[in-house]
Write an enzyme that holds these catalytic residues in place. Structure first.
Site, PDB file in Angstrom:
ATOM      1  N   PRO A   1      10.073  34.868 -27.811  1.00 52.31           N
ATOM      2  CG  PRO A   1      10.136  36.244 -25.934  1.00 52.31           C
ATOM      3  CD  PRO A   1       9.186  35.548 -26.862  1.00 52.31           C
ATOM      4  CG  ASN A   2      15.444  35.066 -25.744  1.00 49.70           C
ATOM      5  OD1 ASN A   2      16.221  35.727 -26.423  1.00 49.70           O
ATOM      6  ND2 ASN A   2      14.808  35.569 -24.710  1.00 49.70           N
TER       7      ASN A   2
ATOM      8  NE  ARG B   1      17.147  31.590 -23.501  1.00 48.49           N
ATOM      9  CZ  ARG B   1      15.884  31.464 -23.130  1.00 48.49           C
ATOM     10  NH1 ARG B   1      15.040  30.779 -23.851  1.00 48.49           N
ATOM     11  NH2 ARG B   1      15.464  32.055 -22.035  1.00 48.49           N
TER      12      ARG B   1
ATOM     13  CE1 TYR C   1      13.828  27.302 -21.409  1.00 45.53           C
ATOM     14  CE2 TYR C   1      16.025  28.259 -21.322  1.00 45.53           C
ATOM     15  CZ  TYR C   1      14.684  28.297 -20.977  1.00 45.53           C
ATOM     16  OH  TYR C   1      14.203  29.310 -20.199  1.00 45.53           O
TER      17      TYR C   1
ATOM     18  CG  ASN D   1       7.642  27.955 -26.014  1.00 50.07           C
ATOM     19  OD1 ASN D   1       7.684  28.816 -25.144  1.00 50.07           O
ATOM     20  ND2 ASN D   1       8.569  27.021 -26.137  1.00 50.07           N
TER      21      ASN D   1
ATOM     22  CB  ALA E   1      10.419  35.778 -21.083  1.00 47.47           C
TER      23      ALA E   1
ATOM     24  CG  HIS F   1       6.525  34.066 -17.093  1.00 48.06           C
ATOM     25  ND1 HIS F   1       5.843  32.929 -16.693  1.00 48.06           N
ATOM     26  CD2 HIS F   1       7.583  33.624 -17.814  1.00 48.06           C
ATOM     27  CE1 HIS F   1       6.480  31.860 -17.144  1.00 48.06           C
ATOM     28  NE2 HIS F   1       7.539  32.256 -17.828  1.00 48.06           N
TER      29      HIS F   1
ATOM     30  CG  ASP G   1      -6.053  41.704 -23.387  1.00 44.26           C
ATOM     31  OD1 ASP G   1      -6.549  40.928 -22.534  1.00 44.26           O
ATOM     32  OD2 ASP G   1      -5.770  42.893 -23.145  1.00 44.26           O
TER      33      ASP G   1
ATOM     34  CD  GLU H   1       1.125  28.738 -20.438  1.00 44.31           C
ATOM     35  OE1 GLU H   1       2.107  28.872 -19.682  1.00 44.31           O
ATOM     36  OE2 GLU H   1      -0.032  29.058 -20.105  1.00 44.31           O
TER      37      GLU H   1
ATOM     38  CG  HIS I   1       6.166  26.909 -20.732  1.00 45.15           C
ATOM     39  ND1 HIS I   1       6.582  28.162 -21.093  1.00 45.15           N
ATOM     40  CD2 HIS I   1       4.905  27.023 -20.273  1.00 45.15           C
ATOM     41  CE1 HIS I   1       5.603  29.012 -20.852  1.00 45.15           C
ATOM     42  NE2 HIS I   1       4.581  28.347 -20.360  1.00 45.15           N
ATOM     43  CG  LEU I   2      11.207  23.677 -25.015  1.00 39.74           C
ATOM     44  CD1 LEU I   2      12.438  24.377 -25.564  1.00 39.74           C
ATOM     45  CD2 LEU I   2      10.924  22.403 -25.761  1.00 39.74           C
ATOM     46  CB  SER I   3      12.035  24.276 -18.577  1.00 38.83           C
ATOM     47  OG  SER I   3      11.400  25.545 -18.458  1.00 38.83           O
TER      48      SER I   3
ATOM     49  NE  ARG J   1      13.612  27.530 -15.566  1.00 35.78           N
ATOM     50  CZ  ARG J   1      13.789  28.208 -16.692  1.00 35.78           C
ATOM     51  NH1 ARG J   1      12.991  28.012 -17.727  1.00 35.78           N
ATOM     52  NH2 ARG J   1      14.775  29.079 -16.797  1.00 35.78           N
TER      53      ARG J   1
ATOM     54  NE  ARG K   1      12.411  31.194 -15.691  1.00 31.35           N
ATOM     55  CZ  ARG K   1      12.744  31.857 -16.798  1.00 31.35           C
ATOM     56  NH1 ARG K   1      11.886  31.985 -17.778  1.00 31.35           N
ATOM     57  NH2 ARG K   1      13.952  32.393 -16.919  1.00 31.35           N
TER      58      ARG K   1
END
Length: 147
Positions: free
Chosen positions: A10-11, A18, A23, A74, A77, A80, A87, A98, A100-102, A107, A111
């Protein structure tokens, strides 16, 4: 030929506009272009997907079984919050990385919790758009691909 699914949550479709202070200004389309170039260099096939819907992401993970050899995820959200994504990854028995950009560990405390990491072979975070080619190279190495 080895195939890797890059799945975005998402996002992520809003990258570039954004919260660029968090990001960056690179768009998802630009990241996809970089991923395709990296995949070509590595000699692997690439599927690149994005969805804002948890169920669609689960369907993509399920569909990866027997088609792809690994997943770069990626989950945004959902990282978390989604036991269902965790699953799904465990169920298809494909290696997952996994990303993540940040740097999620620098943070907000919420997170710092990841359901995805529990079923991943590794995590790459904090390198902005470079997280994607790093993950592709790591996955290719894990799968024994030599370019």
């Amino acid at each position: 030929m080895t195939s890797i699914l890059v799945l975005n949550g998402p996002n992520i479709n809003l990258l570039g506009t954004r919260q660029p202070e968090v990001y960056g200004k690179t768009t998802l389309s630009q990241i996809e272009t970089t991923c395709r170039a990296t995949a070509a260099e590595l000699g692997v096939e690439l599927a690149f997907r994005q969805s804002n819907h948890e169920g669609v992401m689960i369907d993509e993970i399920h569909a990866a079984r027997g088609v792809h050899d690994g997943i770069v995820l990626n989950a945004g959200a959902y990282t978390h919050t989604s036991i269902a994504l965790m699953d799904a990854i465990a169920s298809v028995e494909l290696p997952a990385i996994e990303i993540h950009l940040s740097n999620v560990h620098a943070r907000e405390p919420f997170r710092h919790v990841s359901y995805i990491s529990k079923v991943s072979i590794g995590i790459i975070c904090g390198f902005g758009p470079a997280s994607y080619p790093l993950a592709l190279r790591a996955m290719a190495g894990h799968l024994g691909v030599t370019a």
